[in-house]
Write a protein that holds these residues in place. Sequence first.
Motif, PDB file in Angstrom:
ATOM      1  N   UNK A  29       1.210  -1.474   0.254  1.00  0.00           N
ATOM      2  CA  UNK A  29       0.206  -0.075  -0.045  1.00  0.00           C
ATOM      3  C   UNK A  29       0.940   1.235   0.219  1.00  0.00           C
ATOM      4  N   UNK A  30       2.152   1.257   0.861  1.00  0.00           N
ATOM      5  CA  UNK A  30       3.347   2.364   0.754  1.00  0.00           C
ATOM      6  C   UNK A  30       3.935   1.985  -0.096  1.00  0.00           C
ATOM      7  N   UNK A  31       3.855   1.547  -1.324  1.00  0.00           N
ATOM      8  CA  UNK A  31       4.928   1.040  -2.386  1.00  0.00           C
ATOM      9  C   UNK A  31       6.693   0.864  -1.996  1.00  0.00           C
ATOM     10  N   UNK A  32       6.021  -0.536  -0.349  1.00  0.00           N
ATOM     11  CA  UNK A  32       6.714  -1.247  -0.461  1.00  0.00           C
ATOM     12  C   UNK A  32       7.998  -0.757   0.194  1.00  0.00           C
ATOM     13  N   UNK A  33       7.939   0.031   1.070  1.00  0.00           N
ATOM     14  CA  UNK A  33       8.697   0.614   1.544  1.00  0.00           C
ATOM     15  C   UNK A  33       8.439   0.986   3.073  1.00  0.00           C
ATOM     16  N   UNK A  34       9.307   0.842   3.299  1.00  0.00           N
ATOM     17  CA  UNK A  34      10.174   0.275   5.268  1.00  0.00           C
ATOM     18  C   UNK A  34       8.751   1.414   6.487  1.00  0.00           C
ATOM     19  N   UNK A  35       8.038   0.231   7.358  1.00  0.00           N
ATOM     20  CA  UNK A  35       8.059   0.861   8.278  1.00  0.00           C
ATOM     21  C   UNK A  35       7.581   0.235   9.764  1.00  0.00           C
ATOM     22  N   UNK A  36       8.455   1.193  10.278  1.00  0.00           N
ATOM     23  CA  UNK A  36       8.979   0.617  11.623  1.00  0.00           C
ATOM     24  C   UNK A  36       8.216   0.316  12.876  1.00  0.00           C
ATOM     25  N   UNK A  37       7.981  -1.089  12.990  1.00  0.00           N
ATOM     26  CA  UNK A  37       6.969  -1.333  13.870  1.00  0.00           C
ATOM     27  C   UNK A  37       7.256  -1.075  15.786  1.00  0.00           C
ATOM     28  N   UNK A  38       8.089  -1.314  15.548  1.00  0.00           N
ATOM     29  CA  UNK A  38       9.232  -1.174  17.144  1.00  0.00           C
ATOM     30  C   UNK A  38      10.703  -0.892  17.137  1.00  0.00           C
ATOM     31  N   UNK A  39      10.413   0.660  17.369  1.00  0.00           N
ATOM     32  CA  UNK A  39      11.958   1.187  17.955  1.00  0.00           C
ATOM     33  C   UNK A  39      12.488   0.941  18.740  1.00  0.00           C
ATOM     34  N   UNK A  40      12.055   0.345  19.645  1.00  0.00           N
ATOM     35  CA  UNK A  40      12.268  -0.307  21.106  1.00  0.00           C
ATOM     36  C   UNK A  40      12.627  -1.663  21.228  1.00  0.00           C
ATOM     37  N   UNK A  41      12.836  -2.629  19.719  1.00  0.00           N
ATOM     38  CA  UNK A  41      12.980  -4.101  19.868  1.00  0.00           C
ATOM     39  C   UNK A  41      13.284  -5.072  21.156  1.00  0.00           C
ATOM     40  N   UNK A  42      12.279  -5.996  21.213  1.00  0.00           N
ATOM     41  CA  UNK A  42      12.545  -6.948  22.475  1.00  0.00           C
ATOM     42  C   UNK A  42      14.298  -7.583  22.469  1.00  0.00           C
ATOM     43  N   UNK A  43      14.627  -8.527  22.995  1.00  0.00           N
ATOM     44  CA  UNK A  43      16.032  -9.082  22.791  1.00  0.00           C
ATOM     45  C   UNK A  43      15.961 -10.121  22.157  1.00  0.00           C
ATOM     46  N   UNK A  44      14.698 -10.311  21.720  1.00  0.00           N
ATOM     47  CA  UNK A  44      14.651 -11.848  20.872  1.00  0.00           C
ATOM     48  C   UNK A  44      14.778 -11.216  19.477  1.00  0.00           C
ATOM     49  N   UNK A  45      14.299  -9.990  19.342  1.00  0.00           N
ATOM     50  CA  UNK A  45      14.787  -9.901  17.817  1.00  0.00           C
ATOM     51  C   UNK A  45      16.194  -8.883  17.655  1.00  0.00           C
ATOM     52  N   UNK A  46      16.475  -8.385  18.752  1.00  0.00           N
ATOM     53  CA  UNK A  46      17.798  -7.889  18.580  1.00  0.00           C
ATOM     54  C   UNK A  46      18.777  -8.511  17.314  1.00  0.00           C
ATOM     55  N   UNK A  47      18.813  -9.392  17.014  1.00  0.00           N
ATOM     56  CA  UNK A  47      19.557  -9.598  15.963  1.00  0.00           C
ATOM     57  C   UNK A  47      19.310 -10.105  14.503  1.00  0.00           C
ATOM     58  N   UNK A  48      18.094 -10.009  14.718  1.00  0.00           N
ATOM     59  CA  UNK A  48      17.544 -10.011  13.077  1.00  0.00           C
ATOM     60  C   UNK A  48      17.415  -8.294  13.100  1.00  0.00           C
TER      61      UNK A  48
END
Length: 75
Positions: A29-48
Amino acid sequence: MKVTVHQPLCVASGNCGHVAPRVFRNRDANGGFVELLAADPPEGDQDAVREAEYLCPSGTIQVDDHPMPPRPSTP
């Protein structure tokens, strides 16, 4: 960890949404441009998130505890 997205740099490659889908989204819907969902992600997502930063071809993603070196400017 604090994540910043520099929207004007985004080229809509979609890498970030593939490797860290709970933190980034690339919607058609927005041309595939990035949307940030979590500016302070949980530790389990930090490597990704770090992988997404590394894979981003335009330097759109910046992680505060893992700053990317400045990109050389093109003439």
